[in-house]
Scaffold this motif. Structure first.
Motif, PDB file in Angstrom:
ATOM      1  N   ALA A 160      28.097 -52.161  99.122  1.00  0.00           N
ATOM      2  CA  ALA A 160      27.699 -52.048  97.553  1.00  0.00           C
ATOM      3  C   ALA A 160      28.240 -53.122  96.883  1.00  0.00           C
ATOM      4  CB  ALA A 160      27.650 -50.680  97.145  1.00  0.00           C
ATOM      5  N   VAL A 161      29.674 -53.272  96.687  1.00  0.00           N
ATOM      6  CA  VAL A 161      30.444 -54.061  96.044  1.00  0.00           C
ATOM      7  C   VAL A 161      30.021 -55.544  96.210  1.00  0.00           C
ATOM      8  CG1 VAL A 161      32.920 -54.663  95.612  1.00  0.00           C
ATOM      9  CG2 VAL A 161      32.230 -52.526  95.411  1.00  0.00           C
ATOM     10  N   SER A 162      29.729 -55.713  97.608  1.00  0.00           N
ATOM     11  CA  SER A 162      29.419 -57.121  97.764  1.00  0.00           C
ATOM     12  C   SER A 162      28.359 -57.753  97.007  1.00  0.00           C
ATOM     13  CB  SER A 162      29.007 -57.395  99.288  1.00  0.00           C
ATOM     14  OG  SER A 162      27.781 -56.695  99.564  1.00  0.00           O
ATOM     15  N   TYR A 163      27.463 -56.994  96.333  1.00  0.00           N
ATOM     16  CA  TYR A 163      26.595 -57.615  95.338  1.00  0.00           C
ATOM     17  C   TYR A 163      26.907 -57.748  94.110  1.00  0.00           C
ATOM     18  CZ  TYR A 163      22.921 -55.754  98.864  1.00  0.00           C
ATOM     19  OH  TYR A 163      22.357 -55.781 100.062  1.00  0.00           O
ATOM     20  N   PHE A 164      28.178 -57.304  93.746  1.00  0.00           N
ATOM     21  CA  PHE A 164      28.705 -57.662  92.221  1.00  0.00           C
ATOM     22  C   PHE A 164      29.234 -59.265  92.159  1.00  0.00           C
ATOM     23  CE2 PHE A 164      30.516 -53.057  91.903  1.00  0.00           C
ATOM     24  CZ  PHE A 164      29.265 -52.463  91.840  1.00  0.00           C
ATOM     25  N   ASN A 165      29.249 -59.641  90.997  1.00  0.00           N
ATOM     26  CA  ASN A 165      29.847 -61.015  90.438  1.00  0.00           C
ATOM     27  C   ASN A 165      31.284 -60.514  90.501  1.00  0.00           C
ATOM     28  OD1 ASN A 165      30.308 -59.848  88.207  1.00  0.00           O
ATOM     29  ND2 ASN A 165      28.576 -61.139  87.261  1.00  0.00           N
ATOM     30  N   GLU A 166      32.063 -61.749  90.312  1.00  0.00           N
ATOM     31  CA  GLU A 166      33.636 -61.541  90.440  1.00  0.00           C
ATOM     32  C   GLU A 166      34.162 -60.792  89.395  1.00  0.00           C
ATOM     33  OE1 GLU A 166      35.537 -62.399  93.052  1.00  0.00           O
ATOM     34  OE2 GLU A 166      33.492 -62.630  94.080  1.00  0.00           O
ATOM     35  N   ASP A 167      33.435 -60.940  88.235  1.00  0.00           N
ATOM     36  CA  ASP A 167      33.983 -60.220  86.969  1.00  0.00           C
ATOM     37  C   ASP A 167      33.633 -58.855  87.116  1.00  0.00           C
ATOM     38  OD1 ASP A 167      34.739 -60.075  84.343  1.00  0.00           O
ATOM     39  OD2 ASP A 167      32.891 -60.336  83.319  1.00  0.00           O
ATOM     40  N   ASN A 202      16.481 -59.508  79.076  1.00  0.00           N
ATOM     41  CA  ASN A 202      16.960 -59.513  77.476  1.00  0.00           C
ATOM     42  C   ASN A 202      17.870 -60.863  77.378  1.00  0.00           C
ATOM     43  OD1 ASN A 202      19.766 -58.823  78.365  1.00  0.00           O
ATOM     44  ND2 ASN A 202      19.378 -56.959  78.045  1.00  0.00           N
ATOM     45  N   SER A 203      18.438 -61.201  76.584  1.00  0.00           N
ATOM     46  CA  SER A 203      19.133 -62.509  76.300  1.00  0.00           C
ATOM     47  C   SER A 203      20.462 -62.634  77.353  1.00  0.00           C
ATOM     48  CB  SER A 203      19.304 -62.750  74.671  1.00  0.00           C
ATOM     49  OG  SER A 203      20.187 -61.762  74.528  1.00  0.00           O
ATOM     50  N   VAL A 204      20.723 -61.588  77.824  1.00  0.00           N
ATOM     51  CA  VAL A 204      21.991 -61.623  78.459  1.00  0.00           C
ATOM     52  C   VAL A 204      21.747 -61.218  79.938  1.00  0.00           C
ATOM     53  CG1 VAL A 204      24.262 -60.397  78.793  1.00  0.00           C
ATOM     54  CG2 VAL A 204      23.388 -60.769  76.372  1.00  0.00           C
ATOM     55  N   HIS A 205      20.988 -60.303  80.315  1.00  0.00           N
ATOM     56  CA  HIS A 205      20.790 -59.971  81.802  1.00  0.00           C
ATOM     57  C   HIS A 205      19.439 -59.676  82.229  1.00  0.00           C
ATOM     58  CE1 HIS A 205      24.738 -57.645  81.146  1.00  0.00           C
ATOM     59  NE2 HIS A 205      24.918 -58.652  82.101  1.00  0.00           N
ATOM     60  N   GLU A 206      19.194 -60.024  83.390  1.00  0.00           N
ATOM     61  CA  GLU A 206      17.851 -59.385  83.983  1.00  0.00           C
ATOM     62  C   GLU A 206      18.151 -58.068  84.442  1.00  0.00           C
ATOM     63  OE1 GLU A 206      15.143 -61.165  84.358  1.00  0.00           O
ATOM     64  OE2 GLU A 206      16.112 -62.824  83.394  1.00  0.00           O
ATOM     65  N   GLU A 259       9.827 -60.846  65.689  1.00  0.00           N
ATOM     66  CA  GLU A 259      10.951 -60.310  66.393  1.00  0.00           C
ATOM     67  C   GLU A 259      11.511 -61.234  67.200  1.00  0.00           C
ATOM     68  OE1 GLU A 259      11.448 -55.740  65.970  1.00  0.00           O
ATOM     69  OE2 GLU A 259      10.619 -56.302  67.850  1.00  0.00           O
ATOM     70  N   LYS A 260      12.952 -61.789  67.175  1.00  0.00           N
ATOM     71  CA  LYS A 260      13.626 -62.839  68.032  1.00  0.00           C
ATOM     72  C   LYS A 260      14.712 -62.210  68.713  1.00  0.00           C
ATOM     73  CE  LYS A 260      12.688 -66.449  64.595  1.00  0.00           C
ATOM     74  NZ  LYS A 260      13.327 -67.596  64.121  1.00  0.00           N
ATOM     75  N   GLU A 261      14.426 -62.260  70.168  1.00  0.00           N
ATOM     76  CA  GLU A 261      15.660 -61.883  71.113  1.00  0.00           C
ATOM     77  C   GLU A 261      16.708 -62.866  70.831  1.00  0.00           C
ATOM     78  OE1 GLU A 261      17.571 -59.593  74.248  1.00  0.00           O
ATOM     79  OE2 GLU A 261      15.571 -59.291  72.954  1.00  0.00           O
ATOM     80  N   VAL A 262      17.830 -62.284  70.596  1.00  0.00           N
ATOM     81  CA  VAL A 262      19.152 -63.068  70.078  1.00  0.00           C
ATOM     82  C   VAL A 262      20.289 -62.642  70.952  1.00  0.00           C
ATOM     83  CG1 VAL A 262      18.318 -63.539  67.817  1.00  0.00           C
ATOM     84  CG2 VAL A 262      19.747 -61.576  68.321  1.00  0.00           C
ATOM     85  N   LYS A 263      21.246 -63.422  70.806  1.00  0.00           N
ATOM     86  CA  LYS A 263      22.619 -63.084  71.671  1.00  0.00           C
ATOM     87  C   LYS A 263      23.570 -62.883  70.511  1.00  0.00           C
ATOM     88  CE  LYS A 263      22.352 -65.681  75.943  1.00  0.00           C
ATOM     89  NZ  LYS A 263      22.897 -66.445  76.802  1.00  0.00           N
ATOM     90  N   LEU A 264      24.446 -61.738  70.616  1.00  0.00           N
ATOM     91  CA  LEU A 264      25.545 -61.446  69.468  1.00  0.00           C
ATOM     92  C   LEU A 264      27.039 -61.895  70.469  1.00  0.00           C
ATOM     93  CD1 LEU A 264      26.597 -60.399  66.790  1.00  0.00           C
ATOM     94  CD2 LEU A 264      26.487 -58.297  67.923  1.00  0.00           C
ATOM     95  N   GLY A 265      27.798 -62.496  69.656  1.00  0.00           N
ATOM     96  CA  GLY A 265      29.178 -62.786  70.103  1.00  0.00           C
ATOM     97  C   GLY A 265      29.277 -63.754  71.296  1.00  0.00           C
ATOM     98  N   GLU A 266      30.281 -63.878  72.008  1.00  0.00           N
ATOM     99  CA  GLU A 266      30.382 -64.856  73.006  1.00  0.00           C
ATOM    100  C   GLU A 266      31.347 -64.385  74.109  1.00  0.00           C
ATOM    101  OE1 GLU A 266      33.874 -66.950  70.320  1.00  0.00           O
ATOM    102  OE2 GLU A 266      31.951 -67.753  70.509  1.00  0.00           O
ATOM    103  N   GLY A 267      31.357 -65.152  75.379  1.00  0.00           N
ATOM    104  CA  GLY A 267      32.056 -64.500  76.322  1.00  0.00           C
ATOM    105  C   GLY A 267      31.596 -63.699  77.291  1.00  0.00           C
ATOM    106  N   ARG A 268      32.266 -63.086  78.112  1.00  0.00           N
ATOM    107  CA  ARG A 268      31.826 -61.994  78.959  1.00  0.00           C
ATOM    108  C   ARG A 268      31.208 -60.725  78.543  1.00  0.00           C
ATOM    109  NH1 ARG A 268      35.956 -57.948  80.189  1.00  0.00           N
ATOM    110  NH2 ARG A 268      35.206 -57.694  82.318  1.00  0.00           N
ATOM    111  N   LEU A 269      31.288 -60.619  77.196  1.00  0.00           N
ATOM    112  CA  LEU A 269      30.779 -59.377  76.836  1.00  0.00           C
ATOM    113  C   LEU A 269      29.827 -59.490  75.710  1.00  0.00           C
ATOM    114  CD1 LEU A 269      33.877 -56.923  76.411  1.00  0.00           C
ATOM    115  CD2 LEU A 269      32.345 -56.918  78.403  1.00  0.00           C
ATOM    116  N   PHE A 334      31.157 -50.805  82.379  1.00  0.00           N
ATOM    117  CA  PHE A 334      32.212 -50.859  83.271  1.00  0.00           C
ATOM    118  C   PHE A 334      33.052 -52.003  82.990  1.00  0.00           C
ATOM    119  CE2 PHE A 334      29.294 -48.019  85.761  1.00  0.00           C
ATOM    120  CZ  PHE A 334      30.091 -47.153  86.087  1.00  0.00           C
ATOM    121  N   LYS A 335      32.571 -53.048  82.468  1.00  0.00           N
ATOM    122  CA  LYS A 335      33.335 -54.215  82.074  1.00  0.00           C
ATOM    123  C   LYS A 335      34.206 -54.091  81.031  1.00  0.00           C
ATOM    124  CE  LYS A 335      30.544 -57.679  82.435  1.00  0.00           C
ATOM    125  NZ  LYS A 335      29.989 -58.837  82.056  1.00  0.00           N
ATOM    126  N   SER A 336      33.696 -53.200  80.077  1.00  0.00           N
ATOM    127  CA  SER A 336      34.250 -52.997  78.690  1.00  0.00           C
ATOM    128  C   SER A 336      35.347 -51.925  78.782  1.00  0.00           C
ATOM    129  CB  SER A 336      33.290 -52.900  77.679  1.00  0.00           C
ATOM    130  OG  SER A 336      32.476 -51.434  77.892  1.00  0.00           O
TER     131      SER A 336
END
Length: 561
Positions: A160-167, A202-206, A259-269, A334-336
């Protein structure tokens, strides 16, 4: 409160699971026994045998074993497929078909000809017998998510973990996945067949949304978040099942806004969000919508209500833009999650970033930026005001924001539920235990010998650091020293932040001339009208924020300079 978490419900449920603070339960992997095992490689070279359960569940099929008869039944849509160990035929509905080779057992798993599975299950998933790995077509994220879930629910956490990205691998490992599966198996009983799978971007994930049948009457839900390289970037598992019964309000005029799909912030989160703009020339005043406790979505969806969506479309019709966004603990659960996670990480930092980002956004008036926080988000408004340094913040709205500390509000909520249950003649034994539990926990939280540098070891709550960092916080005490215009709104039928909190706001801010207050009869905690005494159980019913509340906020924003 039935099926609803109280205000204190920290968005760090992920950290509780990662820390192993979950009930133990036996993993349930329903596979046939190993008797009569043979090697899958002993068949004809031209026949590729693939693991029946893994390929079937990756295709979205439900797999049910009958160990006595040594048969397995696959269910997918209207088709029912029955196979038997050692036999080279299968029955699809009422028709018998040839498999090309007998169903065999290898390492306690059933293997069948891959060609049969791909045709019968209408899947393009393949199997490499040399590497013992699934081959999933590029772009088939439903299959990838289902394959991950199949590995995980069968207890094959390494795969299962093999499907994860390195982050994500840095935040969630195989042992932690095992603890999480134990927790949910204990909650739901064995998690069996897939009921459905859907996708959304969404603007960050599928995102792939999976729903599974369980031994209980409540389905198990999970969102698998993929990055642009089609690796799993995070997982979101709701703390409880809540069907979406929401209906759009009568004042939702789609021609009045874009309505516009936007990104808030920068980096991994980085967070995905929605910028709702009035459908007329700007620049527009804008309100940043700040969530309450829990891993809320951008609409602040709770059962049949979406407070933030209602506010966004309602304010747009009044010529006011809004920015709403997924909470970091929902988009990156989980990342946060870190050992030193605080309310600053959970709420404040993203709200401040939103204000700064909007000041540079086309169509927005940089002199007319407001924040509006609901519940715990309202409680945090004074911290957000203090956090905005580089741009002008025009003012702030507090909706059902408590003035007491978070730990005091938790106990207050428990006592309220006990009181309501006693009034209704219900069994209160469990609620009495809950009150006693919180009284004991509050003693630890408030004990001055403990701090973020000396955490109480006996605290039974997840993320002790979060609690110790936030204890004894008083929003009104901070606000009395500030000078930003404020509008403070409260429902008189609120079961989570009782109406007297508005009086405490008034008392604390009595020397300020730029603060307005309003109490709404019948409104509950999610700003929906309720005729009977609110308990929170009514949240599942479709309801909308009254137009009068939207108008009050809009009028205040327009006149506040």
């Amino acid at each position: 409160m039935k099926k609803h978490l109280p205000i204190w419900q920290s968005a760090v449920i992920a950290s509780m699971l990662l820390a192993g603070a979950v009930p133990a339960a036996a993993a349930s992997v329903d596979t046939p026994g190993a008797a009569g095992s043979v090697s899958a490689s002993d068949t004809k070279a031209a026949t590729v045998l693939a693991p029946l359960r893994l390929v079937s569940e990756t295709a979205g099929a439900k797999v049910a074993w009958n160990n006595e008869e040594r048969t397995v039944t696959l269910s997918l849509g209207s088709d029912t497929i029955t196979l038997a160990i050692g036999k080279s035929t299968a029955r699809i509905n009422d028709k018998e078909v040839e498999l090309g080779a007998a169903v065999q057992i290898k390492d306690e798993k059933a293997f069948v000809p891959l060609s049969f599975l791909t045709e019968a299950l209408h899947t393009a998933v393949s199997w490499d017998p040399q590497t013992d790995k699934l081959i999933i077509p590029k772009g088939d994220l439903k299959a990838a998510a289902s394959a991950f879930a199949s590995h995980w629910l069968q207890g094959d956490n390494e795969s299962a973990v093999s499907y994860f990205n390195e982050d994500l691998k840095k935040s969630l490992n195989a042992n932690q996945l095992h603890s999480i599966s134990q927790y949910y198996t204990n909650m739901y009983g064995p998690i069996t067949g897939q009921l459905g799978a859907g996708t959304a971007s969404n603007s960050v994930h599928e995102n792939v949304y999976l729903t599974y049948e369980t031994q209980s009457t409540v389905p198990f839900q999970m969102t698998v978040r993929f990055d642009k390289q089609e690796r799993i970037d995070d997982l979101y598992i709701p703390p409880y099942y809540s069907p979406d019964t929401y209906r759009k309000p009568s004042y939702d005029d789609s021609s009045a806004y874009v309505e516009k799909e936007v990104k808030l912030g920068e980096g991994r989160l980085v967070l995905p969000g929605t910028l709702t703009l009035p459908n007329k020339p700007g620049p527009h005043p804008v309100v940043v919508l700040v969530h309450g406790s829990g891993a809320n979505d951008r609409d602040e969806s709770i059962g049949g209500t979406k407070l933030f969506r209602d506010m966004a479309v309602g304010l747009a019709a009044e010529g006011i833009a809004t920015l709403r966004y997924e909470k970091v603990t929902r988009e990156h659960p989980f990342k946060s999650a870190t050992p030193t996670f605080t309310v600053q990480d959970e709420t404040v930092a993203d709200a401040v970033y939103a204000v700064n980002q909007l000041a540079k956004t086309e169509g927005i008036d940089p002199q007319r930026i407001f924040v509006a926080g609901h519940s715990q988000g309202g409680m945090i408004v004074p911290r957000i005001i203090d956090g905005v340094k580089d741009v002008k913040l025009a003012g702030a709205v507090v909706l059902a924001g408590p003035t007491n500390s978070i730990e005091d509000v938790v106990l207050e909520q428990s006592k309220y539920q006990l009181e309501v249950s006693r009034e209704r003649g219900l069994d209160t034994s469990i609620l009495e235990q809950q009150v006693a539990f919180w009284e004991q926990q509050l003693k630890l939280i408030k004990d001055p010998q403990y701090s973020v540098d000396n955490l109480p070891k006996d605290l039974a709550l997840s993320n002790a650091y979060w609690w110790m960092d936030f204890r004894n916080y008083s929003a009104s005490e901070i606000a009395k020293k500030q000078d930003k215009p404020m509008l403070i709104l409260q429902g008189d039928n609120d079961a989570q932040v009782l109406a007297y909190h508005l009086d405490k706001w008034k008392e604390a801010l009595k020397d300020r001339s730029n603060v307005e207050f309003k109490l709404y009869p019948k409104l509950n905690h999610v700003f929906a009208e309720v005729d009977e005494k609110s308990t929170g159980a009514e949240y599942n019913e479709p309801a909308n924020t009254p137009a009068s509340v939207i108008k009050d906020i809009a009028d205040w924003v327009k006149k506040t300079k």
